[in-house]
Design an enzyme around this catalytic site. Sequence first.
Site, PDB file in Angstrom:
ATOM      1  N   GLY A 175     -26.796  -0.504 -12.512  1.00  0.00           N
ATOM      2  CA  GLY A 175     -25.369  -0.377 -12.211  1.00  0.00           C
ATOM      3  C   GLY A 175     -24.828   0.704 -13.136  1.00  0.00           C
ATOM      4  O   GLY A 175     -25.108   0.693 -14.352  1.00  0.00           O
ATOM      5  N   ALA A 176     -24.058   1.638 -12.552  1.00  0.00           N
ATOM      6  CA  ALA A 176     -23.679   2.836 -13.293  1.00  0.00           C
ATOM      7  C   ALA A 176     -23.044   2.557 -14.666  1.00  0.00           C
ATOM      8  O   ALA A 176     -23.511   3.086 -15.692  1.00  0.00           O
ATOM      9  CB  ALA A 176     -22.774   3.700 -12.417  1.00  0.00           C
ATOM     10  N   ARG A 189     -32.796   7.849 -15.538  1.00  0.00           N
ATOM     11  CA  ARG A 189     -32.347   7.793 -14.133  1.00  0.00           C
ATOM     12  C   ARG A 189     -31.374   8.964 -13.909  1.00  0.00           C
ATOM     13  O   ARG A 189     -30.542   9.247 -14.767  1.00  0.00           O
ATOM     14  CB  ARG A 189     -31.648   6.465 -13.819  1.00  0.00           C
ATOM     15  CG  ARG A 189     -32.592   5.268 -13.916  1.00  0.00           C
ATOM     16  CD  ARG A 189     -31.975   4.022 -13.311  1.00  0.00           C
ATOM     17  NE  ARG A 189     -31.958   4.071 -11.865  1.00  0.00           N
ATOM     18  CZ  ARG A 189     -31.318   3.182 -11.099  1.00  0.00           C
ATOM     19  NH1 ARG A 189     -30.632   2.203 -11.663  1.00  0.00           N
ATOM     20  NH2 ARG A 189     -31.357   3.273  -9.781  1.00  0.00           N
ATOM     21  N   GLN A 207     -30.478  -5.933  -4.461  1.00  0.00           N
ATOM     22  CA  GLN A 207     -29.437  -6.196  -5.472  1.00  0.00           C
ATOM     23  C   GLN A 207     -28.323  -7.077  -4.893  1.00  0.00           C
ATOM     24  O   GLN A 207     -27.698  -7.842  -5.617  1.00  0.00           O
ATOM     25  CB  GLN A 207     -28.834  -4.876  -5.978  1.00  0.00           C
ATOM     26  CG  GLN A 207     -29.738  -4.075  -6.886  1.00  0.00           C
ATOM     27  CD  GLN A 207     -30.545  -3.054  -6.124  1.00  0.00           C
ATOM     28  OE1 GLN A 207     -30.850  -3.232  -4.947  1.00  0.00           O
ATOM     29  NE2 GLN A 207     -30.916  -1.969  -6.777  1.00  0.00           N
ATOM     30  N   ASP A 229     -21.842   5.452  -7.994  1.00  0.00           N
ATOM     31  CA  ASP A 229     -22.664   5.962  -9.102  1.00  0.00           C
ATOM     32  C   ASP A 229     -22.225   7.339  -9.569  1.00  0.00           C
ATOM     33  O   ASP A 229     -22.458   7.720 -10.719  1.00  0.00           O
ATOM     34  CB  ASP A 229     -24.140   5.990  -8.694  1.00  0.00           C
ATOM     35  CG  ASP A 229     -24.694   4.576  -8.688  1.00  0.00           C
ATOM     36  OD1 ASP A 229     -24.508   3.873  -7.685  1.00  0.00           O
ATOM     37  OD2 ASP A 229     -25.266   4.169  -9.719  1.00  0.00           O
ATOM     38  N   ASN A 268     -23.630   6.288  -3.867  1.00  0.00           N
ATOM     39  CA  ASN A 268     -23.796   4.871  -4.200  1.00  0.00           C
ATOM     40  C   ASN A 268     -25.133   4.431  -3.611  1.00  0.00           C
ATOM     41  O   ASN A 268     -25.842   5.223  -2.975  1.00  0.00           O
ATOM     42  CB  ASN A 268     -22.624   4.046  -3.652  1.00  0.00           C
ATOM     43  CG  ASN A 268     -22.610   2.634  -4.203  1.00  0.00           C
ATOM     44  OD1 ASN A 268     -22.688   2.434  -5.420  1.00  0.00           O
ATOM     45  ND2 ASN A 268     -22.544   1.627  -3.350  1.00  0.00           N
ATOM     46  N   LYS A 269     -25.469   3.182  -3.819  1.00  0.00           N
ATOM     47  CA  LYS A 269     -26.759   2.652  -3.377  1.00  0.00           C
ATOM     48  C   LYS A 269     -27.071   3.009  -1.935  1.00  0.00           C
ATOM     49  O   LYS A 269     -26.188   2.958  -1.078  1.00  0.00           O
ATOM     50  CB  LYS A 269     -26.734   1.123  -3.572  1.00  0.00           C
ATOM     51  CG  LYS A 269     -27.969   0.385  -3.131  1.00  0.00           C
ATOM     52  CD  LYS A 269     -29.250   0.924  -3.730  1.00  0.00           C
ATOM     53  CE  LYS A 269     -29.251   0.971  -5.248  1.00  0.00           C
ATOM     54  NZ  LYS A 269     -30.363   1.755  -5.818  1.00  0.00           N
TER      55      LYS A 269
HETATM   56  O1  MRU Z   1     -30.013   1.255  -8.451  1.00  0.00           O
HETATM   57  P1  MRU Z   1     -28.857   0.459  -9.000  1.00  0.00           P
HETATM   58  O2  MRU Z   1     -29.013  -1.006  -8.797  1.00  0.00           O
HETATM   59  O3  MRU Z   1     -28.527   0.845 -10.420  1.00  0.00           O
HETATM   60  O4  MRU Z   1     -27.621   0.933  -8.095  1.00  0.00           O
HETATM   61  C1  MRU Z   1     -26.362   0.400  -8.389  1.00  0.00           C
HETATM   62  C2  MRU Z   1     -25.315   0.786  -7.452  1.00  0.00           C
HETATM   63  O5  MRU Z   1     -25.502   1.583  -6.556  1.00  0.00           O
HETATM   64  C3  MRU Z   1     -23.944   0.213  -7.721  1.00  0.00           C
HETATM   65  O6  MRU Z   1     -23.267   0.000  -6.514  1.00  0.00           O
HETATM   66  C4  MRU Z   1     -23.144   1.200  -8.574  1.00  0.00           C
HETATM   67  O7  MRU Z   1     -23.860   1.550  -9.710  1.00  0.00           O
HETATM   68  C5  MRU Z   1     -21.820   0.659  -8.966  1.00  0.00           C
HETATM   69  S1  MRU Z   1     -21.954  -0.571 -10.225  1.00  0.00           S
HETATM   70  C6  MRU Z   1     -20.408  -1.049 -10.697  1.00  0.00           C
END
Ligand code: MRU
Length: 349
Positions: A45-46, A87, A195, A236, A246-247
């Site tokens: 999560g960012a 990342r 997730q 992100d 985003n994801k």
């Molecule tokens: O690969 P991840 O699980 O780190 O991806 C996370 C996401 O895409 C979240 O939606 C994003 O980071 C927002 S978290 C507040």
Amino acid sequence: MRWCGATDGFLALIDQTLLPVEFCEIECHDVAAVWEAIKMLRVRGAPAIGIAAAYGVCIGLQDVAQDGDEVFFAKLDEVSDYLAGSRPTAVNLFWALDRMRACGQSLRGELPSEQILERLLQEAQAIHAEDRAMCHAIGRHGADLLRDGQGVLTHCNAGGLATAEYGTALSVFFTAQDLGKQLHIYVDETRPLLQGARLTAWELSQRGIDATLICDSMAAQVMREGRVQAVITGADRIAANGDTANKIGTYSIAVLARAHQIPFFVAAPTNTFDLSLESGDGIPIEERRPEEITHGFGRQTAPDQVAVYNPAFDVTPAEYIDAIITERGVIKPVTPAAVASMVAGDHSG
Ligand code: MRU
């Protein structure tokens, strides 16, 4: 996530890869452990990645705290560069590392390295505390956009696990609930690493919020059946024009939402904006291991040697985003000028 002890302390994290079956904390005592935790999504999560990296800088400097400026600052650069390689997509990681580096550099020659490390730990703790406050503020702004009784779809996990506390998209749900609005949240499971199923469904159940888990591919049907009146996701990295990474899977939901005339909202703190990028075309998209798709959770589900493409994020063009909810207010409509003024802090909201 929490820091334990003084400057010689360590970072304790919930290992998110084990949820929801096991709730287990890991301790990061060296910078390689922090890097590994970020890379393997033990912390993800960012905003959470940024906070963990800031503490990681402190851990990486512990061995050189008694050394002179030259060694200390060379190590600050080395550790920051190393953590930056964990990342690529979430800009919060680079934002936090830049802030730590700038904090250290501003004290160079003014204080002995031991005291600079103390100040760096305070800076990491400030990043952590500010994120907590921003998440609560996002919740307050976002809750106004939702009405009692609505169904809302979310994707991935933008909750307390992904931030210091409370989350971004999930903060909106938690705050709406605290204000007496009854919502029903549809949770995309979020292929390939789930997730949504593993983390968001777990967080919502912990808070007693009505939630229904669906496969990502069911979103269109759920919208067609009139079950959701809004979509809220996290982010992100958001470019200057509002294009949002985003994801993976977020973009398809945004397109579906537009096709069904359902508002699509992004919830993110202003440190998720990257104004150095004019549009989402410049956002680096992480590509992850094929095994996440072919051997998800320990079971082979595809033939040997099959070619796999596994981008972990996608970019939703700003034209599909009805509003971006930040800690400072809501950007609506999403235009480069509105983004610029919100991030600069000279908005009226
Ligand atoms: O690969 P991840 O699980 O780190 O991806 C996370 C996401 O895409 C979240 O939606 C994003 O980071 C927002 S978290 C507040």
